[in-house]
Write an enzyme that holds these catalytic residues in place. Structure first.
Site, PDB file in Angstrom:
ATOM      1  N   THR A 201     -20.180   4.026  -0.358  1.00  0.00           N
ATOM      2  CA  THR A 201     -21.376   4.122   0.487  1.00  0.00           C
ATOM      3  C   THR A 201     -21.180   4.977   1.734  1.00  0.00           C
ATOM      4  O   THR A 201     -22.044   5.747   2.105  1.00  0.00           O
ATOM      5  CB  THR A 201     -21.809   2.703   0.924  1.00  0.00           C
ATOM      6  OG1 THR A 201     -21.725   1.866  -0.220  1.00  0.00           O
ATOM      7  CG2 THR A 201     -23.218   2.693   1.456  1.00  0.00           C
ATOM      8  N   ARG A 246       3.265  -1.803  -2.099  1.00  0.00           N
ATOM      9  CA  ARG A 246       2.858  -0.522  -1.501  1.00  0.00           C
ATOM     10  C   ARG A 246       2.246  -0.758  -0.108  1.00  0.00           C
ATOM     11  O   ARG A 246       1.427  -1.636   0.088  1.00  0.00           O
ATOM     12  CB  ARG A 246       1.840   0.158  -2.401  1.00  0.00           C
ATOM     13  CG  ARG A 246       1.287   1.487  -1.860  1.00  0.00           C
ATOM     14  CD  ARG A 246      -0.058   1.308  -1.195  1.00  0.00           C
ATOM     15  NE  ARG A 246      -0.697   2.583  -0.870  1.00  0.00           N
ATOM     16  CZ  ARG A 246      -1.798   2.696  -0.137  1.00  0.00           C
ATOM     17  NH1 ARG A 246      -2.385   1.619   0.340  1.00  0.00           N
ATOM     18  NH2 ARG A 246      -2.316   3.865   0.122  1.00  0.00           N
ATOM     19  N   VAL A 247       2.668   0.045   0.846  1.00  0.00           N
ATOM     20  CA  VAL A 247       2.103  -0.029   2.195  1.00  0.00           C
ATOM     21  C   VAL A 247       1.372   1.278   2.461  1.00  0.00           C
ATOM     22  O   VAL A 247       1.914   2.353   2.226  1.00  0.00           O
ATOM     23  CB  VAL A 247       3.218  -0.243   3.240  1.00  0.00           C
ATOM     24  CG1 VAL A 247       2.656  -0.158   4.656  1.00  0.00           C
ATOM     25  CG2 VAL A 247       3.889  -1.598   3.018  1.00  0.00           C
ATOM     26  N   GLY A 248       0.144   1.167   2.934  1.00  0.00           N
ATOM     27  CA  GLY A 248      -0.636   2.361   3.247  1.00  0.00           C
ATOM     28  C   GLY A 248      -0.442   2.787   4.695  1.00  0.00           C
ATOM     29  O   GLY A 248       0.531   2.423   5.355  1.00  0.00           O
ATOM     30  N   ASP A 249      -1.387   3.564   5.178  1.00  0.00           N
ATOM     31  CA  ASP A 249      -1.291   4.075   6.554  1.00  0.00           C
ATOM     32  C   ASP A 249      -1.732   3.063   7.597  1.00  0.00           C
ATOM     33  O   ASP A 249      -1.311   3.132   8.753  1.00  0.00           O
ATOM     34  CB  ASP A 249      -2.147   5.347   6.687  1.00  0.00           C
ATOM     35  CG  ASP A 249      -3.605   5.111   6.289  1.00  0.00           C
ATOM     36  OD1 ASP A 249      -3.855   4.305   5.374  1.00  0.00           O
ATOM     37  OD2 ASP A 249      -4.491   5.738   6.887  1.00  0.00           O
ATOM     38  N   THR A 269      -9.376   6.192   7.674  1.00  0.00           N
ATOM     39  CA  THR A 269      -9.593   5.549   6.381  1.00  0.00           C
ATOM     40  C   THR A 269      -9.409   6.627   5.314  1.00  0.00           C
ATOM     41  O   THR A 269      -9.480   7.811   5.602  1.00  0.00           O
ATOM     42  CB  THR A 269     -11.010   4.948   6.245  1.00  0.00           C
ATOM     43  OG1 THR A 269     -11.976   6.008   6.336  1.00  0.00           O
ATOM     44  CG2 THR A 269     -11.307   3.922   7.318  1.00  0.00           C
ATOM     45  N   GLY A 270      -9.199   6.191   4.085  1.00  0.00           N
ATOM     46  CA  GLY A 270      -8.989   7.143   2.998  1.00  0.00           C
ATOM     47  C   GLY A 270      -7.547   7.112   2.522  1.00  0.00           C
ATOM     48  O   GLY A 270      -6.811   6.162   2.807  1.00  0.00           O
TER      49      GLY A 270
HETATM   50  N1  ASP Z   1      -6.173   3.970   4.087  1.00  0.00           N
HETATM   51  C1  ASP Z   1      -6.126   2.862   3.187  1.00  0.00           C
HETATM   52  C2  ASP Z   1      -4.824   2.847   2.473  1.00  0.00           C
HETATM   53  O1  ASP Z   1      -4.345   3.896   2.075  1.00  0.00           O
HETATM   54  C3  ASP Z   1      -7.203   2.817   2.179  1.00  0.00           C
HETATM   55  C4  ASP Z   1      -8.540   3.364   2.573  1.00  0.00           C
HETATM   56  O2  ASP Z   1      -8.846   3.484   3.718  1.00  0.00           O
HETATM   57  O3  ASP Z   1      -9.332   3.678   1.688  1.00  0.00           O
HETATM   58  O4  ASP Z   1      -4.309   1.791   2.249  1.00  0.00           O
END
Ligand code: ASP
Length: 367
Positions: A201, A246-249, A269-270
């Site tokens: 969205t 798994r660790v994201g940002d 985000t992303g």
């Molecule tokens: N940034 C987040 C991650 O990579 C996911 C997201 O924001 O879509 O964990």
């Protein structure tokens, strides 16, 4: 070294940089931001954060602390079972377990706290605040983070809602036709179980990847109050179906969040891997320190992601990233902006008594 003239040529708008540039004979890179006497408070968040920015502004308007404000804001989304990208109801990892990541930064005290791979706690951002306030550490992960949270009085709960469990079961069934999980087509239930539509969205997440559209999402929220004090928070269930552990940002200080009380705050985000590799939010803040407007700083940090995307599997037919990343930023003077690699993203902002969504700037028009 960038000269004052170079800087003034490249600096856009009347942001912090312009203020610094006009008054200073010093080299500008690394120069602290000049503070205006009166700052209009601003809260900015990812597109799923409209309620969060309203709540955060309400808290600062009542004299509350900037970090309490943004965390109170994102707690709403973390507790919302219908936001499948954050906290309770977030989509799980490939084992069907919800693992949450979050970080916070408090500008005035230069504090930071974070948790990663945290299971069973609905509000990881609040646990991140406790890591910052009650330990000598910045980042706790996994079982240790959970034990810490329990010691601070948090309840362990099942974070998987029935809707997100069904979504995961369907992903597992359709993921491969060389395993023993039958697809709805094979069981004859295809009509009763149409594939979930992976709508995006607010343009928060990934466009498409090697396994088709992959649901993502996160909330980032940053605020500046009338004194020019800043704080920020990022919280997420991360990439759906991720490899356990798994660790994201989002919980990485400097990647999914960065706040420097002299300059500004930024978050993302992303696709987290792209943000981590380019120290994304730190880059945005450093670009603002060097004089860019928040929007230009976000765009510059996104250009670095494009340059760092060397893997053909992550490129579309034009050689551009096949995923999206969004940055959201506010500076110490209350100027704000958001930008994404691809068009169509929106961010939430609360300023001058109104909360609304605005279009993010972008590098490329979506095909
Ligand atoms: N940034 C987040 C991650 O990579 C996911 C997201 O924001 O879509 O964990």
């Amino acid at each position: 070294m960038t000269t004052r003239r170079d800087f003034l040529k490249t600096s856009a708008g009347v942001g912090v940089g312009a203020a610094v540039g006009m008054g200073s004979a010093q080299p500008l890179l690394g120069a602290p931001a000049i503070r205006r006497s009166a700052v209009t408070p601003v809260a900015i968040a990812s597109g799923n954060g409209l309620e969060a920015v309203s709540t955060a502004m309400q808290v600062v308007s009542e004299g509350g602390d900037t970090l309490d404000a943004v965390v109170r804001g994102v707690n709403i989304v973390e507790r919302d079972p219908n936001d499948r990208s954050v906290g309770f109801g977030g989509l799980p990892n490939l084992d069907g377990v919800v693992q949450l990541d979050s970080s916070v930064m408090h500008g005035p005290s230069r504090g930071a706290g974070a948790v990663a791979c945290l299971e069973g706690i609905k509000t990881p951002s609040s646990v991140a605040v406790d890591v910052m306030r009650y330990t000598d550490h910045v980042l706790l992960v996994g079982k240790g983070a959970q034990r810490f949270a329990v010691s601070m009085g948090y309840d362990i709960e099942d974070l998987l809602t029935e809707a997100s469990r069904q979504r995961w079961i369907q992903w597992r069934a359709r993921m491969s036709n060389t395993d023993d999980y039958l697809t709805p087509e094979e069981t004859g239930h295809a009509d009763a179980e149409p594939p979930f539509e992976d709508e995006d969205t607010y343009g928060l997440g990934i466009l498409d990847s090697h396994d088709g559209v992959r649901p993502q999402g996160t909330i980032n929220c940053n605020i500046v109050n009338s004194d020019g004090d800043l704080s920020g928070v990022t919280t997420t269930s991360g990439l759906s179906w991720k490899v356990p552990g798994r660790v994201g940002d989002s919980p990485i200080v400097g990647a999914g969040l960065y706040v420097d009380n002299d300059v500004g705050a930024a978050g993302s985000t992303g696709r987290g891997e792209a943000v981590i590799k380019t120290c994304g939010s730190h880059t945005v803040v450093e670009m603002m320190r060097a004089g860019m407007s928040p929007t230009d700083a976000c765009l510059e940090a996104l250009r670095r992601i494009v340059a760092f995307t060397a893997e053909p599997r992550l490129q579309n037919a034009d050689g551009l990233p096949s995923f999206n990343v969004n940055y959201y930023a506010v500076n110490k003077n209350g100027e704000y902006g958001g930008a994404a690699i691809w068009s169509g993203a929106r961010f939430a902002v609360s300023v001058d008594g109104e909360a609304r969504r605005e279009q993010s700037a972008y590098l490329y028009q979506r095909p």
